[in-house]
Design a protein around this motif. Structure first.
Motif, PDB file in Angstrom:
ATOM      1  N   VAL A  30       0.854  -1.182   0.000  1.00 41.64           N
ATOM      2  CA  VAL A  30       0.000   0.000   0.000  1.00 41.64           C
ATOM      3  C   VAL A  30       0.896   1.239   0.000  1.00 41.64           C
ATOM      4  O   VAL A  30       1.720   1.419   0.901  1.00 41.64           O
ATOM      5  N   ILE A  31       0.745   2.069  -0.996  1.00 35.84           N
ATOM      6  CA  ILE A  31       1.462   3.343  -1.052  1.00 35.84           C
ATOM      7  C   ILE A  31       0.521   4.411  -0.516  1.00 35.84           C
ATOM      8  O   ILE A  31      -0.520   4.696  -1.107  1.00 35.84           O
ATOM      9  N   ASP A  32       0.898   4.960   0.603  1.00 39.98           N
ATOM     10  CA  ASP A  32      -0.002   5.838   1.350  1.00 39.98           C
ATOM     11  C   ASP A  32       0.271   7.290   0.999  1.00 39.98           C
ATOM     12  O   ASP A  32       1.220   7.891   1.502  1.00 39.98           O
ATOM     13  N   GLU A  33      -0.551   7.874   0.130  1.00 38.86           N
ATOM     14  CA  GLU A  33      -0.408   9.285  -0.223  1.00 38.86           C
ATOM     15  C   GLU A  33      -1.762   9.976  -0.222  1.00 38.86           C
ATOM     16  O   GLU A  33      -1.928  11.030  -0.815  1.00 38.86           O
ATOM     17  N   GLY A  34      -2.745   9.379   0.461  1.00 40.10           N
ATOM     18  CA  GLY A  34      -4.084   9.957   0.499  1.00 40.10           C
ATOM     19  C   GLY A  34      -4.280  10.853   1.697  1.00 40.10           C
ATOM     20  O   GLY A  34      -3.417  10.985   2.561  1.00 40.10           O
ATOM     21  N   GLY A  35      -5.444  11.463   1.768  1.00 40.09           N
ATOM     22  CA  GLY A  35      -5.766  12.393   2.845  1.00 40.09           C
ATOM     23  C   GLY A  35      -6.089  11.680   4.146  1.00 40.09           C
ATOM     24  O   GLY A  35      -5.923  10.470   4.290  1.00 40.09           O
ATOM     25  N   GLU A  36      -6.555  12.461   5.121  1.00 41.21           N
ATOM     26  CA  GLU A  36      -6.860  11.931   6.442  1.00 41.21           C
ATOM     27  C   GLU A  36      -7.872  10.787   6.334  1.00 41.21           C
ATOM     28  O   GLU A  36      -8.899  10.897   5.684  1.00 41.21           O
ATOM     29  N   GLY A  37      -7.553   9.675   6.982  1.00 40.65           N
ATOM     30  CA  GLY A  37      -8.439   8.528   6.986  1.00 40.65           C
ATOM     31  C   GLY A  37      -8.331   7.638   5.762  1.00 40.65           C
ATOM     32  O   GLY A  37      -8.932   6.566   5.717  1.00 40.65           O
ATOM     33  N   ALA A  38      -7.546   8.065   4.736  1.00 40.53           N
ATOM     34  CA  ALA A  38      -7.491   7.290   3.497  1.00 40.53           C
ATOM     35  C   ALA A  38      -6.802   5.952   3.695  1.00 40.53           C
ATOM     36  O   ALA A  38      -7.202   4.945   3.100  1.00 40.53           O
ATOM     37  N   LEU A  39      -5.747   5.917   4.509  1.00 46.08           N
ATOM     38  CA  LEU A  39      -5.057   4.649   4.742  1.00 46.08           C
ATOM     39  C   LEU A  39      -6.002   3.652   5.389  1.00 46.08           C
ATOM     40  O   LEU A  39      -6.070   2.480   4.986  1.00 46.08           O
TER      41      LEU A  39
ATOM     42  N   LEU B  62      -7.124   0.057   3.765  1.00 48.66           N
ATOM     43  CA  LEU B  62      -6.852  -1.212   4.425  1.00 48.66           C
ATOM     44  C   LEU B  62      -8.143  -1.969   4.711  1.00 48.66           C
ATOM     45  O   LEU B  62      -8.178  -3.204   4.653  1.00 48.66           O
ATOM     46  N   GLU B  63      -9.212  -1.245   5.021  1.00 56.50           N
ATOM     47  CA  GLU B  63     -10.506  -1.894   5.210  1.00 56.50           C
ATOM     48  C   GLU B  63     -10.917  -2.639   3.936  1.00 56.50           C
ATOM     49  O   GLU B  63     -11.440  -3.753   3.986  1.00 56.50           O
ATOM     50  N   GLU B  64     -10.678  -2.013   2.786  1.00 56.16           N
ATOM     51  CA  GLU B  64     -11.095  -2.597   1.519  1.00 56.16           C
ATOM     52  C   GLU B  64     -10.208  -3.777   1.111  1.00 56.16           C
ATOM     53  O   GLU B  64     -10.688  -4.744   0.529  1.00 56.16           O
ATOM     54  N   GLN B  65      -8.898  -3.698   1.418  1.00 56.00           N
ATOM     55  CA  GLN B  65      -7.965  -4.546   0.701  1.00 56.00           C
ATOM     56  C   GLN B  65      -7.084  -5.455   1.542  1.00 56.00           C
ATOM     57  O   GLN B  65      -6.495  -6.385   1.013  1.00 56.00           O
ATOM     58  N   ALA B  66      -6.923  -5.194   2.849  1.00 57.05           N
ATOM     59  CA  ALA B  66      -5.884  -5.899   3.599  1.00 57.05           C
ATOM     60  C   ALA B  66      -6.130  -7.403   3.666  1.00 57.05           C
ATOM     61  O   ALA B  66      -5.265  -8.209   3.348  1.00 57.05           O
TER      62      ALA B  66
ATOM     63  N   ASN C 261       3.904   1.773   2.682  1.00 59.81           N
ATOM     64  CA  ASN C 261       4.911   2.815   2.538  1.00 59.81           C
ATOM     65  C   ASN C 261       4.252   4.164   2.780  1.00 59.81           C
ATOM     66  O   ASN C 261       3.366   4.591   2.037  1.00 59.81           O
ATOM     67  N   LEU C 262       4.658   4.828   3.849  1.00 61.28           N
ATOM     68  CA  LEU C 262       4.013   6.064   4.283  1.00 61.28           C
ATOM     69  C   LEU C 262       4.674   7.262   3.621  1.00 61.28           C
ATOM     70  O   LEU C 262       5.832   7.587   3.910  1.00 61.28           O
ATOM     71  N   LEU C 263       3.941   7.927   2.743  1.00 62.67           N
ATOM     72  CA  LEU C 263       4.430   9.165   2.139  1.00 62.67           C
ATOM     73  C   LEU C 263       3.873  10.388   2.828  1.00 62.67           C
ATOM     74  O   LEU C 263       4.341  11.504   2.593  1.00 62.67           O
ATOM     75  N   VAL C 264       2.850  10.218   3.655  1.00 63.84           N
ATOM     76  CA  VAL C 264       2.300  11.322   4.440  1.00 63.84           C
ATOM     77  C   VAL C 264       2.339  10.900   5.899  1.00 63.84           C
ATOM     78  O   VAL C 264       2.326   9.719   6.223  1.00 63.84           O
ATOM     79  N   PRO C 265       2.429  11.865   6.815  1.00 63.85           N
ATOM     80  CA  PRO C 265       2.527  11.503   8.239  1.00 63.85           C
ATOM     81  C   PRO C 265       1.230  10.897   8.743  1.00 63.85           C
ATOM     82  O   PRO C 265       0.140  11.349   8.418  1.00 63.85           O
ATOM     83  N   ARG C 266       1.354   9.851   9.528  1.00 64.38           N
ATOM     84  CA  ARG C 266       0.209   9.244  10.203  1.00 64.38           C
ATOM     85  C   ARG C 266       0.514   9.232  11.683  1.00 64.38           C
ATOM     86  O   ARG C 266       1.478   8.604  12.113  1.00 64.38           O
TER      87      ARG C 266
ATOM     88  N   GLU D  46       0.655  -7.256  -4.903  1.00 66.71           N
ATOM     89  CA  GLU D  46      -0.433  -6.450  -5.450  1.00 66.71           C
ATOM     90  C   GLU D  46      -0.250  -5.046  -4.907  1.00 66.71           C
ATOM     91  O   GLU D  46       0.225  -4.861  -3.789  1.00 66.71           O
ATOM     92  N   LEU D  47      -0.610  -4.058  -5.695  1.00 69.62           N
ATOM     93  CA  LEU D  47      -0.302  -2.668  -5.379  1.00 69.62           C
ATOM     94  C   LEU D  47      -1.591  -1.880  -5.160  1.00 69.62           C
ATOM     95  O   LEU D  47      -2.544  -2.032  -5.921  1.00 69.62           O
ATOM     96  N   ALA D  48      -1.611  -1.053  -4.118  1.00 67.35           N
ATOM     97  CA  ALA D  48      -2.771  -0.201  -3.844  1.00 67.35           C
ATOM     98  C   ALA D  48      -2.291   1.201  -3.513  1.00 67.35           C
ATOM     99  O   ALA D  48      -1.199   1.396  -2.968  1.00 67.35           O
ATOM    100  N   LEU D  49      -3.112   2.188  -3.854  1.00 65.59           N
ATOM    101  CA  LEU D  49      -2.862   3.593  -3.521  1.00 65.59           C
ATOM    102  C   LEU D  49      -3.973   4.064  -2.597  1.00 65.59           C
ATOM    103  O   LEU D  49      -5.150   3.859  -2.882  1.00 65.59           O
TER     104      LEU D  49
END
Length: 610
Positions: free
Chosen positions: A428-437, A441-445, A453-458, A489-492
């Motif tokens: 999972v490449i994490d570059e979404g807004g608040e709550g997106a990660l 993960l709810e959809e795909q984990a 991979n965290l590209l934005v602070p969580r 498998e790759l997710a954004l």
């Protein structure tokens, strides 16, 4: 408007903004690159804004209106400019807690009762009360004096007698010392308005707090509360100093109960509750001392989700003064000693709630179906808070096969985790807004190995891991972000419903930031996933930008696209997906020989990479 279309900020940026909120002049100009976060924070701090003309300024004005803050009109000549690094250029005074009041709201949503319970805080209470009065929002202020023995009672009576006309009505109640929970129950019972905020007598509301929280709560009819961030500060007499920006938990609202069990998801002074939901949750437990707010947070979460406002609303005072009711006072001057004092109480409370929720008729009663995941969350909350026995009881009732998260929980509790399930790992490449990660993960984990991979602070990251155990890292380049496996498998997170098929490292272009590499790959394959949870700024890497444009144009101008792709091949000559995209464009343009050559080149490169 919800979630807010702004980029998440890291701890360093937040702390610089906290300093600006205490020092900036009345009129200030945010930078033209601002996505609205800087302007919204400053407006919450009572500042007038001088916004730049053009689309960026218009977007910020819409954001401010949507937050109920207004203030996007020309505020006049700015006393200072703020640059994109959050540096102040121009006037700047000493840090202060008395921030400018906002004018009365012109279109208020929910009137609010601000409830302050106080005991022997004559020196600190006045600032808290003034901050509640300065909100420019309709409602009332109730102060319950819980048997103070200093000058608090006389001061409150004097305030009531001289209360300014046009200010929210002030009600002062005196009672013998019975503890904070009893004082809260008395105030909640008398509240006259549909929303209620509990403000501690030593904290300070930011001037725009009520209008932003009330707007957020009104926009989420199913929510039981709306919560914002807090800025913790200390004041040794030389002026306030921001120490910490504590964000409210950015969790999936559907998981409010288990998030509440795992971590205090909100802070009373930064949380606006629906009064009817607070009353339905039952009274504050007067047998609890110092943890009545955590107990209520769990019960309130059962009444409905919490709407998160990723902006500051409260200044939280750090000081070594006395805490607690008259019969259980203690000095808050040793954090470790305080933790040791509170941990057994918290563990017992969390264990009791978890046992209730997993008991007969509870939402986690069953060990299969939707109840099962909540049961794991309850167990991890118990483990986090020290209630290991209850955690083990909850987890040990589950039958195999175990998910990756359940195996992790069992291992943490010393139980046999069982065999690991085979499955393609998810990156999972994490570059979404608040709550997106969390949503992604709810959809795909599912039940497979997870790499994020965290590209934005969580923050706090550990709370995300409690819901989905995996390997979390932060890598700037796609090669470094690739996990130690052959295929993924790759997710954004900005596109939580989209998932790429099985990919090897060679499938992504080298040298690009991970999210840009994923979009470049998607553009070569088509169709490009739509962003539904944007987070990072819009700037695109030249390669991904060119490929996204080419994908959009290939159906109508294939020859032109083929020419563009030939130029790109010169910079990414060893990347098979680009050759395949070129073959697609050449076929569409009628150049079948060139298409066959490009396809053959792609196949050769794929073999070499394999």
């Amino acid at each position: 408007m919800w979630p807010l279309p702004v980029r998440p900020r890291g701890a360093a940026e937040r702390l610089r903004m906290a300093e600006l909120l205490l020092r900036a002049p009345q009129v200030v100009a945010p930078p033209p690159e601002d996505d609205g976060w800087i302007a919204a924070c400053l407006r919450l701090g009572g500042r007038d804004l001088c916004l730049h003309p053009g689309p960026a300024g218009d977007r910020t004005r819409r954001l401010l209106r949507g937050l109920g803050l207004g203030g996007g009109e020309d505020g006049g000549a700015p006393g200072a400019q703020i640059d994109v690094e959050l540096r102040l250029h121009g006037e700047g005074g000493a840090a202060r807690l008395e921030l400018p009041a906002l004018p009365p709201a012109t279109e208020p949503t929910l009137p609010v009762t601000v409830l302050i319970c106080t005991f022997n805080r004559e020196a600190l209470l006045p600032l808290a009360l003034r901050s509640a009065c300065a909100q420019g929002w309709p409602g009332e202020i109730i102060v319950v004096n819980d048997g103070s023995s200093d000058g608090t009672a006389a001061w409150l009576d004097a305030q009531r007698a001289a209360w300014p006309e046009g200010a929210p009505p002030l009600r002062v109640l005196h009672q013998p010392n019975r503890g904070k929970a009893a004082a809260l129950n008395r105030g909640v019972a008398l509240a006259a308005h549909p929303a209620l905020l509990v403000l501690d007598d030593d904290d300070v509301l930011l001037p725009g707090a009520l209008r932003a929280l009330a707007t957020a709560l009104a926009a989420a009819p199913a929510a039981s509360s709306a919560t914002g961030d807090l800025i913790a500060f200390s004041d040794d007499g030389a002026g306030p100093t921001p120490r910490l920006w504590r964000p409210a938990l950015r969790g999936d609202p559907r998981r409010s109960v288990d998030l509440a069990l795992q971590e205090m998801p909100s802070f009373p002074g930064a949380t606006l509750c629906r009064t009817e939901a607070l009353r339905a949750a039952g009274p504050f437990d007067e047998a609890l001392v110092h943890i009545e707010d955590l107990d209520m947070a769990i019960r309130l979460a059962e009444q409905g989700p919490t709407a998160c406002l990723p902006l500051p609303t409260l200044l939280y005072r750090l000081h070594p003064g006395a805490r607690g009711p008259a019969h259980d006072r203690f000095e808050m001057n040793d954090a470790d000693a305080h933790h040791r004092r509170m941990q057994p109480k918290v563990a017992a409370l969390i264990g009791r709630h978890a046992a209730r929720l997993a008991g007969p008729g509870g939402p986690a009663e069953h060990t299969e179906g939707p109840d099962r995941d909540l049961r794991v969350s309850l167990a991890m909350g118990c483990l986090r808070k020290g209630a290991r026995e209850e955690a083990a009881r909850l987890i040990d009732a589950l039958k195999p096969p175990f998910t990756a998260r359940e195996r992790w929980a069992r291992a943490a509790l010393g139980l046999d985790p069982g065999p690991e399930e085979a499955g393609t790992p998810l990156l999972v490449i994490d570059e979404g807004g608040e709550g997106a990660l969390e949503r992604c993960l709810e959809e795909q984990a599912g039940r497979r190995p997870l790499f994020v991979n965290l590209l934005v602070p969580r923050e706090p990251l550990s709370d995300v891991q409690l819901l989905h155990q995996g390997i979390f890292a932060a890598r700037a380049q796609v090669g470094a972000a690739w996990p130690p496996v052959a295929e993924v498998e790759l997710a954004l997170t900005s596109r939580p419903e989209w998932r790429a098929g099985r990919l090897a490292p060679a499938a992504l272009p080298a040298g690009l930031p991970p999210a840009e590499a994923a979009l470049a790959w998607a553009a070569c394959q088509g169709p490009v996933p739509a962003a539904t949870a944007p987070g990072l700024p819009e700037g695109r890497h030249p390669l991904s930008a060119a490929l996204l444009s080419a994908r959009a144009a290939v159906g109508g101008r294939p020859a032109e696209v083929a020419s563009t792709l030939r130029r790109l091949v010169a910079t990414q000559a060893r990347w098979p997906p680009l050759w395949r995209f070129l073959a697609e464009a050449l076929r569409a343009a009628g150049d079948h020989r060139g298409a066959a050559q490009a396809a053959a080149a792609a196949d050769r490169l794929a073999v070499l990479a394999g």
